[in-house]
Design an enzyme around this catalytic site. Structure first.
Site, PDB file in Angstrom:
ATOM      1  N   ILE A   1       0.800  -1.190   0.183  1.00  0.00           N
ATOM      2  CA  ILE A   1      -0.128  -0.278  -0.083  1.00  0.00           C
ATOM      3  C   ILE A   1       0.650   1.551   0.363  1.00  0.00           C
ATOM      4  O   ILE A   1       0.468   2.133  -0.339  1.00  0.00           O
ATOM      5  CB  ILE A   1      -0.949   0.330   0.913  1.00  0.00           C
ATOM      6  CG1 ILE A   1      -2.158   0.509   1.328  1.00  0.00           C
ATOM      7  CG2 ILE A   1      -0.464   0.095   2.609  1.00  0.00           C
ATOM      8  CD1 ILE A   1      -3.117   0.470   2.040  1.00  0.00           C
TER       9      ILE A   1
ATOM     10  N   ASN B   1      12.446  -8.400   5.967  1.00  0.00           N
ATOM     11  CA  ASN B   1      13.176  -7.496   7.823  1.00  0.00           C
ATOM     12  C   ASN B   1      12.006  -8.201   8.274  1.00  0.00           C
ATOM     13  O   ASN B   1      11.771  -9.215   8.604  1.00  0.00           O
ATOM     14  CB  ASN B   1      12.906  -6.732   7.729  1.00  0.00           C
ATOM     15  CG  ASN B   1      12.789  -5.291   6.048  1.00  0.00           C
ATOM     16  OD1 ASN B   1      14.035  -5.160   5.946  1.00  0.00           O
ATOM     17  ND2 ASN B   1      11.538  -4.449   5.596  1.00  0.00           N
TER      18      ASN B   1
ATOM     19  N   GLN C   1      11.549  -3.951  10.119  1.00  0.00           N
ATOM     20  CA  GLN C   1      10.530  -4.722  10.103  1.00  0.00           C
ATOM     21  C   GLN C   1       9.455  -4.225  10.423  1.00  0.00           C
ATOM     22  O   GLN C   1       9.022  -3.750  12.448  1.00  0.00           O
ATOM     23  CB  GLN C   1      10.248  -5.865  10.600  1.00  0.00           C
ATOM     24  CG  GLN C   1       8.841  -6.937  10.657  1.00  0.00           C
ATOM     25  CD  GLN C   1       9.054  -8.370  11.126  1.00  0.00           C
ATOM     26  OE1 GLN C   1       9.997  -8.549  11.804  1.00  0.00           O
ATOM     27  NE2 GLN C   1       8.452  -9.286  10.454  1.00  0.00           N
TER      28      GLN C   1
ATOM     29  N   HIS D   1       6.853 -10.874   5.970  1.00  0.00           N
ATOM     30  CA  HIS D   1       6.560 -10.986   4.699  1.00  0.00           C
ATOM     31  C   HIS D   1       7.575 -10.325   3.460  1.00  0.00           C
ATOM     32  O   HIS D   1       8.895 -10.778   4.119  1.00  0.00           O
ATOM     33  CB  HIS D   1       5.806  -9.230   3.936  1.00  0.00           C
ATOM     34  CG  HIS D   1       6.529  -7.806   5.267  1.00  0.00           C
ATOM     35  ND1 HIS D   1       6.223  -8.744   6.138  1.00  0.00           N
ATOM     36  CD2 HIS D   1       7.057  -7.146   5.135  1.00  0.00           C
ATOM     37  CE1 HIS D   1       6.196  -7.440   6.989  1.00  0.00           C
ATOM     38  NE2 HIS D   1       6.976  -6.901   6.419  1.00  0.00           N
ATOM     39  N   PHE D   2       7.803 -10.931   2.378  1.00  0.00           N
ATOM     40  CA  PHE D   2       9.041 -10.404   1.260  1.00  0.00           C
ATOM     41  C   PHE D   2       8.443  -9.740   0.215  1.00  0.00           C
ATOM     42  O   PHE D   2       7.450  -9.803   0.026  1.00  0.00           O
ATOM     43  CB  PHE D   2       9.010 -11.852   0.833  1.00  0.00           C
ATOM     44  CG  PHE D   2       9.654 -12.739   1.347  1.00  0.00           C
ATOM     45  CD1 PHE D   2       9.010 -13.905   2.355  1.00  0.00           C
ATOM     46  CD2 PHE D   2      10.849 -13.422   0.914  1.00  0.00           C
ATOM     47  CE1 PHE D   2       9.194 -14.864   2.392  1.00  0.00           C
ATOM     48  CE2 PHE D   2      11.430 -15.110   1.680  1.00  0.00           C
ATOM     49  CZ  PHE D   2      10.979 -15.244   2.895  1.00  0.00           C
TER      50      PHE D   2
END
Ligand code: AMP
Ligand code: ZN
Length: 144
Positions: free
Chosen positions: A39, A94, A101, A107-108
């Site tokens: 987003i 992260n 993070q 998440h990648f």
């Protein structure tokens, strides 16, 4: 025998996306993995690939779940290259606030790159000390 629901944290924004409680621009989904547009993109096509089960950091995932996430990276990379026309991209993952993070659900990031995009790349390389390397190898291998 009741089915065990996948790990989910009701306070987690990505778990809410997985549950359909928050909308996303969905790109890919299978039984274990979801991919959607970030987003707050660093570049056009910036994509996130997440496991559907909630794990805060990579070390908490099973080999199988990590593999399921990694398995879709080549396909998504190819699709992003085709859609955006870029020839370079970063995969960033992260773990922990110190590493940047913000959302504590693994998440990648797939971040398409273009020449002169201004995103930069800090890589202040040091020099590996051979003595420290030997002891590091020993202690890491002990924990593997
Ligand atoms: P990180 O700093 O590695 O934790 O990255 C978290 C990423 O999640 C950031 O790039 C955010 O823009 C992205 N993000 C946060 N909330 C949403 C959302 N609701 N939909 C899509 N991406 C999000
Ligand atoms: Zn979560």
């Amino acid at each position: 025998m009741p089915t065990v629901p996948p790990l989910s944290d009701p306070a987690c924004i990505f778990c809410k996306i997985i549950a359909g409680q928050i909308p996303c621009h969905r790109l890919y989904e299978d039984g274990q993995v979801l991919a959607f547009l970030d987003i707050g993109p660093l570049s056009r096509g910036h994509t996130l690939v997440i496991p559907k089960a909630h794990h805060a950091t990579l070390d908490q995932m099973s080999d199988a779940l990590a593999s399921a996430c990694a398995a879709v990276l080549p396909r998504l990379s190819r699709a992003l290259i085709a859609a955006t026309g870029v020839e370079a991209w970063n995969i960033l993952q992260n773990n922990g606030a110190t590493a940047g993070q913000v959302v504590p659900h693994v998440h990648f990031h797939i971040i398409p790159r273009t020449r002169g995009d201004g995103l930069g790349y800090r890589w202040p390389a040091g020099k590996l000390d051979p003595n420290d390397a030997a002891s590091l190898v020993e202690s890491i291998k002990r924990s593997l």
